[in-house]
Each structure stands twice: as C-alpha cells, then as structure tokens.
Design a protein around this motif. Structure first.
Motif, PDB file in Angstrom:
ATOM      1  N   SER A 141      43.423  37.145  48.883  1.00  0.00           N
ATOM      2  CA  SER A 141      44.623  36.945  49.364  1.00  0.00           C
ATOM      3  C   SER A 141      45.064  35.370  49.678  1.00  0.00           C
ATOM      4  CB  SER A 141      44.710  37.505  50.966  1.00  0.00           C
ATOM      5  OG  SER A 141      44.009  36.779  51.745  1.00  0.00           O
ATOM      6  N   SER A 142      46.328  34.837  49.645  1.00  0.00           N
ATOM      7  CA  SER A 142      46.728  33.437  50.190  1.00  0.00           C
ATOM      8  C   SER A 142      48.057  33.625  50.888  1.00  0.00           C
ATOM      9  CB  SER A 142      47.354  33.043  48.773  1.00  0.00           C
ATOM     10  OG  SER A 142      48.341  33.646  48.152  1.00  0.00           O
ATOM     11  N   THR A 164      40.650  36.018  39.509  1.00  0.00           N
ATOM     12  CA  THR A 164      40.297  37.343  39.690  1.00  0.00           C
ATOM     13  C   THR A 164      39.560  37.716  38.624  1.00  0.00           C
ATOM     14  OG1 THR A 164      42.622  37.765  40.798  1.00  0.00           O
ATOM     15  CG2 THR A 164      41.405  39.642  39.889  1.00  0.00           C
ATOM     16  N   GLU A 206      46.936  39.081  47.180  1.00  0.00           N
ATOM     17  CA  GLU A 206      47.067  38.751  45.555  1.00  0.00           C
ATOM     18  C   GLU A 206      46.569  39.659  44.501  1.00  0.00           C
ATOM     19  OE1 GLU A 206      49.194  36.284  44.647  1.00  0.00           O
ATOM     20  OE2 GLU A 206      49.302  34.981  46.594  1.00  0.00           O
ATOM     21  N   SER A 207      45.145  40.252  45.122  1.00  0.00           N
ATOM     22  CA  SER A 207      44.495  40.845  43.729  1.00  0.00           C
ATOM     23  C   SER A 207      43.307  41.803  44.671  1.00  0.00           C
ATOM     24  CB  SER A 207      44.094  40.137  42.727  1.00  0.00           C
ATOM     25  OG  SER A 207      43.152  39.181  43.402  1.00  0.00           O
ATOM     26  N   ILE A 242      46.354  43.415  40.329  1.00  0.00           N
ATOM     27  CA  ILE A 242      47.095  42.217  40.576  1.00  0.00           C
ATOM     28  C   ILE A 242      48.407  42.288  41.064  1.00  0.00           C
ATOM     29  CG2 ILE A 242      48.105  40.136  39.602  1.00  0.00           C
ATOM     30  CD1 ILE A 242      45.100  40.247  39.181  1.00  0.00           C
ATOM     31  N   TYR A 243      48.477  42.077  42.422  1.00  0.00           N
ATOM     32  CA  TYR A 243      49.824  42.418  43.007  1.00  0.00           C
ATOM     33  C   TYR A 243      50.969  41.552  42.628  1.00  0.00           C
ATOM     34  CZ  TYR A 243      47.065  44.623  46.590  1.00  0.00           C
ATOM     35  OH  TYR A 243      46.060  45.497  47.228  1.00  0.00           O
ATOM     36  N   LYS A 293      50.576  32.275  39.224  1.00  0.00           N
ATOM     37  CA  LYS A 293      50.245  33.605  39.190  1.00  0.00           C
ATOM     38  C   LYS A 293      49.045  33.518  38.063  1.00  0.00           C
ATOM     39  CE  LYS A 293      51.571  36.972  40.263  1.00  0.00           C
ATOM     40  NZ  LYS A 293      51.204  37.649  41.617  1.00  0.00           N
ATOM     41  N   VAL A 300      45.953  33.076  39.865  1.00  0.00           N
ATOM     42  CA  VAL A 300      45.607  34.276  40.429  1.00  0.00           C
ATOM     43  C   VAL A 300      44.883  35.208  39.623  1.00  0.00           C
ATOM     44  CG1 VAL A 300      46.337  36.669  41.674  1.00  0.00           C
ATOM     45  CG2 VAL A 300      47.535  34.242  42.432  1.00  0.00           C
TER      46      VAL A 300
END
Length: 407
Positions: A383-384, A361, A389-390, A405-406, A354, A357
């Motif tokens: 994404s990944s 971001t 992801e964000s 942020i997801y 995280k 990410v």
C-alpha cells in the motif's frame, strides 16, 4: 526492541541490481499478467430451509472460492446479534481472528465438504447482553427491581462496598463476547436443516476499568484463571443452549479464545475446544489448541522461532535494497502446534507511478516464492498513502501465486 541485523547475500545483491535495471522496461501490459479476472458464478442449487415450523426457500452457491471456506446459504441471514463482536472485542485483529478461528476449529467437526455456513440464528442481542452482564447481588437485585430469574449474567458479581480498584481487582470481567455460528446439512428432497452449532467465548486477558476520578486502570488476568473461568462459563452456556428450541439435540462445538490487550499489534488466539455430542448437556473433556501469533520482526520471534525470523529478515533486507524510498514492513505469523502456518506481511511504500507499483510487485512476488517454504501460506499487502496498491497470495503447496494490481 533492538535493531534487527540486515542479512545479505551476494546472490541477492546481484539479483537486486538486475531488478532495478528491469524496472524501466516494465510496461502497463504487465497488469494483464499480474491481475486476475473475476470468476463467473453459476446459479446455485435451490433448497428449502426448515426452522421450527417454518419453511423458507434458499439457494446454495455452486461456486466455492476455496476448499477451506464454507459455502454460505443465500439469501444471507444476518445474526440477531450482528455487530456484537465488533463492539465487545478489543481490536479489529481480534474480531477477524475470533470469527475465522472459530470456523477453523468448527471444520474439525463440521467439514466444509458436507456442511453449509449460516450466521447464528438462535442467540439475539438481548440474550447475549444479559449473558455478558455481571451477576447481581441480592442488594443490587432489590435496588434495580430485577426478578431473580433475570439474574443470568455470566460474569462475577461486583461487591457492594469498597473502592473501584478493590471491586475490579477482586472481580474482573472475564467474558467479553459470545459468537454463534450455525452449520447446515442437506436433509434430502432439496431441503437443508441445522446440523450443528459452534460457539466462541472471547475471554479477557486484561480487564479495563476507571477509578472514581475517571482515571483508566487495568487488571491483568493470569492464564490459569482465564482457562478456569472459561471452562466454568462454557459449562453453563451449554446448559442454556440445550433449553433453546431447536438446539436440544444438535452437536455443539465450544471454543475458548484469549483476546489480546488493546495495545497489541497481534491478535489473541484460541486455546481450548470441546466437541459435545448431540443431546449431551455436559462437557466430558477439552482439547488444547496450540495456536499463537508472533510479530515480525520482534525479540519474541527471534527467541522462539529464530529460523523463521531469519527468513523474514532476509526478505525484509532484499525489499530495502530494491527500493530506496522504503517506509515500513511488518509481518504477523500464525503458529499452529509450534509450526508456522500463515504469514501476513504489510508493506507501505511511497509510490509515484503505476510502473513502480508493477515492478515492485513483480520483485516482491519473486522474493515470496524464493524466501519462504512452500508449506507456508503467505499474504502480502502492498500500500501507499493509506490506499492499497497490490496483493500477493501464495497458498501453501501452490505452484503459482495469485497477484492483483489495484486500478
């Protein structure tokens, strides 16, 4: 497609070095700064909706997520033709642009400040199926035991003789889909009524068919033919709409959409629109719609919009410098009147935590604010492994971006 040059600057390289050093210092507390809390929705305004001789209770939401969106009357009433566009249109990109683009054009006549949105309530699936069908020849009518009054297909009849190639080359299917949007207005005494209708006609740029042996074939349709047939079909659609109970006198907007081929990575676009006054059953004139999508990076974007192409490549280069595990980055730009209005960027990265990410971001958010002019709306989806992801959204003229942020 030739390889795009990597465009670097000394300042950007130094900034990238600093960003790498800062990554280790980032903590999960950054999630609170980057994530946005969900808004609290107020109760809506209760109204009565009139349709024909029936009155139904409805609610107008008080909260609107954006000035560019319509408020939707609740409870949500699905269209009788729900799902038709998804089945008829070539790609998901075309489905989205066909719907949102029709709203965008309708807002010129039906302002979101004054009108409420509702899915189309007058054209059902059976009606649209009949309209999208081919016209029948006399022999076909007799063979299928159809009544002449049911022969209402808007696409050209196909010859009774000849090979499939000859039939489809001479008579391609022009009209792919029909979309109806209804716009309601307040009528006083806590009531709402129909204030206008928007109709989108999706037209094929390529007609697909199969040979007698089952081999797929296609016929490309020229732009002037698409425009001619689209306007012919629109005139007939307007006459039919005026005969439907409830649509005899309301203002009607009709827009023509050229959908992209199945293999396209960008959606099609609207190219003409007409605004018909209440009660009128004829189209007096058409307005050209100058909208088009470009893929970034691409030779077409470089040739036609080199400045924007350079900005995107600068952005792309800085992203590649920051993250050694770079996988892919592509953009789609919407041009209106030859001016870039919206840029949607998709970035796919293999993340392993995280903190990565969050750091990435943050870095990309800074690039978005620095690299692209403030008159452009920029949406970045990170994404990944097939999961989001964000999200970064910088609205045009906005001082600050929205970042999520997801979890």
């Amino acid at each position: 497609m030739r390889r795009n040059p990597i465009i670097r600057s000394v300042g950007a390289h130094r900034q990238t070095k600093r960003a790498r050093k800062q990554l280790a210092a980032l903590g999960l507390a950054a999630v609170c700064l980057l994530s946005s809390c969900a808004p609290k929705f107020n109760e809506g305004e209760e109204v009565v909706q009139n349709k024909g001789n029936k009155e139904q209770e409805a609610v107008i939401p008080k909260y609107n997520i954006s000035d560019s969106y319509y408020r939707v009357v609740l409870p949500f009433k699905p269209s009788g033709a729900r799902g038709h566009v998804v089945n008829d249109v070539n790609t998901r990109l075309d489905v989205d642009e066909f719907e949102t683009g029709l709203m965008r054009l309708a807002s010129e006549r039906f302002s979101p400040d004054d009108y409420l949105f509702q899915e189309g309530q007058y054209l059902d699936s059976e009606t649209i199926d009949k309209w999208l069908a081919r016209k029948k020849t006399d022999r076909q009518l007799k063979a299928e035991k159809m009544k002449p009054e049911d022969n209402i297909g808007l696409n050209p009849a196909i010859n009774d003789t000849g090979t499939n190639e000859q039939k489809n080359t001479q008579s391609p299917i022009y009209l792919a889909s029909i979309l109806e949007h209804d716009y309601l207005v307040k009528a006083g005494n806590d009531k709402v009524k129909l204030g206008g209708v928007a109709i989108g006609l999706a037209l094929n740029s390529v007609h697909y068919y199969s040979t007698e042996q089952g081999y797929p074939r296609e016929v490309k349709i020229k732009d002037d033919v698409i425009e001619r047939e689209g306007k012919r079909i629109a005139a007939e659609v307007l006459k039919r709409l005026r005969k439907i109970k409830g649509l005899g006198s309301v203002p009607i907007t009709i827009a023509l959409y050229k959908q992209a081929p199945r293999s396209s990575v960008t959606p099609g676009h609207f190219f003409a629109v007409t605004y018909v006054d209440e009660g009128s059953s004829t189209i007096d004139d058409w307005e050209a719609v100058h909208e088009e999508y470009y893929l970034f990076p691409s030779d077409e974007a470089e040739e036609n919009h080199r400045d924007d192409w350079l900005k995107f490549n600068n952005f792309k280069s800085d992203v590649e410098d920051f993250f050694p595990n770079y996988t892919g980055i592509v953009g789609r730009g919407l041009y209106v009147n030859d001016q870039l209005q919206k840029l949607t960027i998709n970035i796919t990265m293999p993340f392993y935590g995280k903190a990565e990410v969050i750091g990435f971001t943050q870095y990309v958010t800074g690039l978005v604010m620095e690299k692209f002019p403030d008159y452009i709306t920029v949406n970045v989806y990170i994404s990944s492994a097939g999961q989001p992801e964000s999200l970064i959204v910088r609205q045009a003229k906005a001082d600050k971006p929205f970042v999520h942020i997801y979890q």
